[in-house]
Design a protein around this motif. Sequence first.
Motif, PDB file in Angstrom:
ATOM      1  N   VAL A  18       0.869  -1.178   0.000  1.00 51.01           N
ATOM      2  CA  VAL A  18       0.000   0.000   0.000  1.00 51.01           C
ATOM      3  C   VAL A  18       0.905   1.226   0.000  1.00 51.01           C
ATOM      4  O   VAL A  18       1.851   1.315   0.800  1.00 51.01           O
ATOM      5  CB  VAL A  18      -0.925   0.021   1.229  1.00 51.01           C
ATOM      6  CG1 VAL A  18      -1.784   1.290   1.220  1.00 51.01           C
ATOM      7  CG2 VAL A  18      -1.817  -1.215   1.253  1.00 51.01           C
ATOM      8  N   THR A  29      -1.289   3.456   8.331  1.00 52.40           N
ATOM      9  CA  THR A  29      -1.813   2.416   7.449  1.00 52.40           C
ATOM     10  C   THR A  29      -1.232   1.052   7.810  1.00 52.40           C
ATOM     11  O   THR A  29      -1.954   0.042   7.876  1.00 52.40           O
ATOM     12  CB  THR A  29      -1.487   2.764   5.990  1.00 52.40           C
ATOM     13  OG1 THR A  29      -2.130   3.994   5.636  1.00 52.40           O
ATOM     14  CG2 THR A  29      -1.947   1.667   5.042  1.00 52.40           C
ATOM     15  N   THR A  53       5.787   3.236   0.735  1.00 55.54           N
ATOM     16  CA  THR A  53       5.039   1.999   0.558  1.00 55.54           C
ATOM     17  C   THR A  53       5.290   1.070   1.732  1.00 55.54           C
ATOM     18  O   THR A  53       6.448   0.813   2.089  1.00 55.54           O
ATOM     19  CB  THR A  53       5.444   1.283  -0.744  1.00 55.54           C
ATOM     20  OG1 THR A  53       5.185   2.147  -1.855  1.00 55.54           O
ATOM     21  CG2 THR A  53       4.662  -0.011  -0.925  1.00 55.54           C
ATOM     22  N   VAL A  67      -4.507  -5.584   3.213  1.00 55.96           N
ATOM     23  CA  VAL A  67      -4.362  -4.543   2.185  1.00 55.96           C
ATOM     24  C   VAL A  67      -5.640  -3.719   2.073  1.00 55.96           C
ATOM     25  O   VAL A  67      -5.592  -2.480   1.950  1.00 55.96           O
ATOM     26  CB  VAL A  67      -3.983  -5.187   0.835  1.00 55.96           C
ATOM     27  CG1 VAL A  67      -4.132  -4.173  -0.302  1.00 55.96           C
ATOM     28  CG2 VAL A  67      -2.557  -5.715   0.888  1.00 55.96           C
ATOM     29  N   GLU A  68      -6.794  -4.372   2.109  1.00 58.81           N
ATOM     30  CA  GLU A  68      -8.051  -3.622   2.023  1.00 58.81           C
ATOM     31  C   GLU A  68      -8.224  -2.697   3.240  1.00 58.81           C
ATOM     32  O   GLU A  68      -8.654  -1.553   3.101  1.00 58.81           O
ATOM     33  CB  GLU A  68      -9.230  -4.591   1.929  1.00 58.81           C
ATOM     34  CG  GLU A  68      -9.297  -5.344   0.607  1.00 58.81           C
ATOM     35  CD  GLU A  68      -9.360  -4.407  -0.587  1.00 58.81           C
ATOM     36  OE1 GLU A  68     -10.069  -3.367  -0.489  1.00 58.81           O
ATOM     37  OE2 GLU A  68      -8.732  -4.703  -1.616  1.00 58.81           O
ATOM     38  N   ALA A  71      -5.709   0.189   2.783  1.00 53.61           N
ATOM     39  CA  ALA A  71      -6.129   1.135   1.746  1.00 53.61           C
ATOM     40  C   ALA A  71      -7.281   2.004   2.228  1.00 53.61           C
ATOM     41  O   ALA A  71      -7.336   3.213   1.935  1.00 53.61           O
ATOM     42  CB  ALA A  71      -6.524   0.367   0.480  1.00 53.61           C
ATOM     43  N   LEU A  80      -4.041   7.911  -0.056  1.00 50.59           N
ATOM     44  CA  LEU A  80      -3.860   6.664  -0.803  1.00 50.59           C
ATOM     45  C   LEU A  80      -3.378   6.957  -2.222  1.00 50.59           C
ATOM     46  O   LEU A  80      -3.985   7.748  -2.942  1.00 50.59           O
ATOM     47  CB  LEU A  80      -5.168   5.868  -0.853  1.00 50.59           C
ATOM     48  CG  LEU A  80      -5.113   4.554  -1.644  1.00 50.59           C
ATOM     49  CD1 LEU A  80      -4.123   3.577  -1.015  1.00 50.59           C
ATOM     50  CD2 LEU A  80      -6.498   3.927  -1.758  1.00 50.59           C
ATOM     51  N   SER A  82      -1.733   3.988  -4.211  1.00 47.22           N
ATOM     52  CA  SER A  82      -1.996   2.737  -4.912  1.00 47.22           C
ATOM     53  C   SER A  82      -1.892   1.577  -3.927  1.00 47.22           C
ATOM     54  O   SER A  82      -1.390   1.728  -2.816  1.00 47.22           O
ATOM     55  CB  SER A  82      -0.998   2.526  -6.071  1.00 47.22           C
ATOM     56  OG  SER A  82       0.327   2.480  -5.569  1.00 47.22           O
ATOM     57  N   LYS A  83      -2.361   0.406  -4.350  1.00 48.59           N
ATOM     58  CA  LYS A  83      -2.291  -0.814  -3.550  1.00 48.59           C
ATOM     59  C   LYS A  83      -2.093  -1.981  -4.489  1.00 48.59           C
ATOM     60  O   LYS A  83      -2.456  -1.935  -5.682  1.00 48.59           O
ATOM     61  CB  LYS A  83      -3.567  -1.000  -2.730  1.00 48.59           C
ATOM     62  CG  LYS A  83      -4.821  -1.159  -3.572  1.00 48.59           C
ATOM     63  CD  LYS A  83      -6.054  -1.349  -2.703  1.00 48.59           C
ATOM     64  CE  LYS A  83      -7.304  -1.513  -3.585  1.00 48.59           C
ATOM     65  NZ  LYS A  83      -8.532  -1.719  -2.781  1.00 48.59           N
ATOM     66  N   SER A  84      -1.517  -3.072  -3.963  1.00 46.70           N
ATOM     67  CA  SER A  84      -1.252  -4.225  -4.813  1.00 46.70           C
ATOM     68  C   SER A  84      -1.098  -5.469  -3.939  1.00 46.70           C
ATOM     69  O   SER A  84      -0.639  -5.381  -2.789  1.00 46.70           O
ATOM     70  CB  SER A  84       0.018  -4.016  -5.645  1.00 46.70           C
ATOM     71  OG  SER A  84       0.307  -5.158  -6.427  1.00 46.70           O
TER      72      SER A  84
END
Length: 265
Positions: A18, A29, A53, A67-68, A71, A80, A82-84
């Motif tokens: 994230v 986060t 990150t 991650v959810e 984010a 925010l 980006s996230k992956s």
Amino acid sequence: MNSSKRPPIPSESALGLVCTQSFPAIVGTADMMLKSAAVRLVGYEKIGSGYCTAVVRGRIADVRIAVEAGAETAEQFGQLVSKSIISRPLPNLEMVLPISDRLAQFAEEQGYSRLSNLAVGLLETRGFPAMVGASDAMLKAADVHLAAYEMIGDGLCTAIIRGRVSDVAVAVEAGMYEADRIGELHAVMVIPRPLDDMEATLPVASCWIEKRQPLALPIDLKQTQKELVGQKEEVELPDLQRLPLPEEERLPLPEEISREEYRNE
């Protein structure tokens, strides 16, 4: 056709990433990611211009949840980027990442909280003078300690303080006013009772790290003897001689007195 065999791929392993544009935001986060699922915080990657990150690792289902949650927290901060989620990453990918040493050791590491049961406060400014002024105000406002500071590019500097939850909250509020007065306040964050993974990834100044000092013992006994006596040359102690003992002599016994003599007296 290449006959070489590829390394086995862990069926349940995953990496979660994230990205935010603020160091306090990425710490908050990451804290939410750790507390929402059974994942490990590998570390942070800072690529400049304020982009940070957080990288976590664990089972695929846990990483997805983490991650959810991360984010969503970053969106609440308005940070925010980006996230992956990388499911079943190959070993080559993990070895190339700058945090590969943490990826290799995280399974064996047991986090050590240098300041457990305390809170962490982060105050980010744009410009170094504002960060220093805010740090001074925080230290004077409550019983907190300045652990370190972090720079992530784009003029963003973050002061990191530690102390009790109530003290950190009061200190951060005082620092916010001072940062606004001097320059630009960018972000703030208070993390109560951070987990061990969080402690291990935050920067800590050298003054917080206790180093063992070797114990100096006087091993040169001859030199010590010279210093005590106050002479330049070594003092030779005389050998102890065996003193002669007097010869045994038989002491004279008193003459026996007969009963008759005793009665006459």
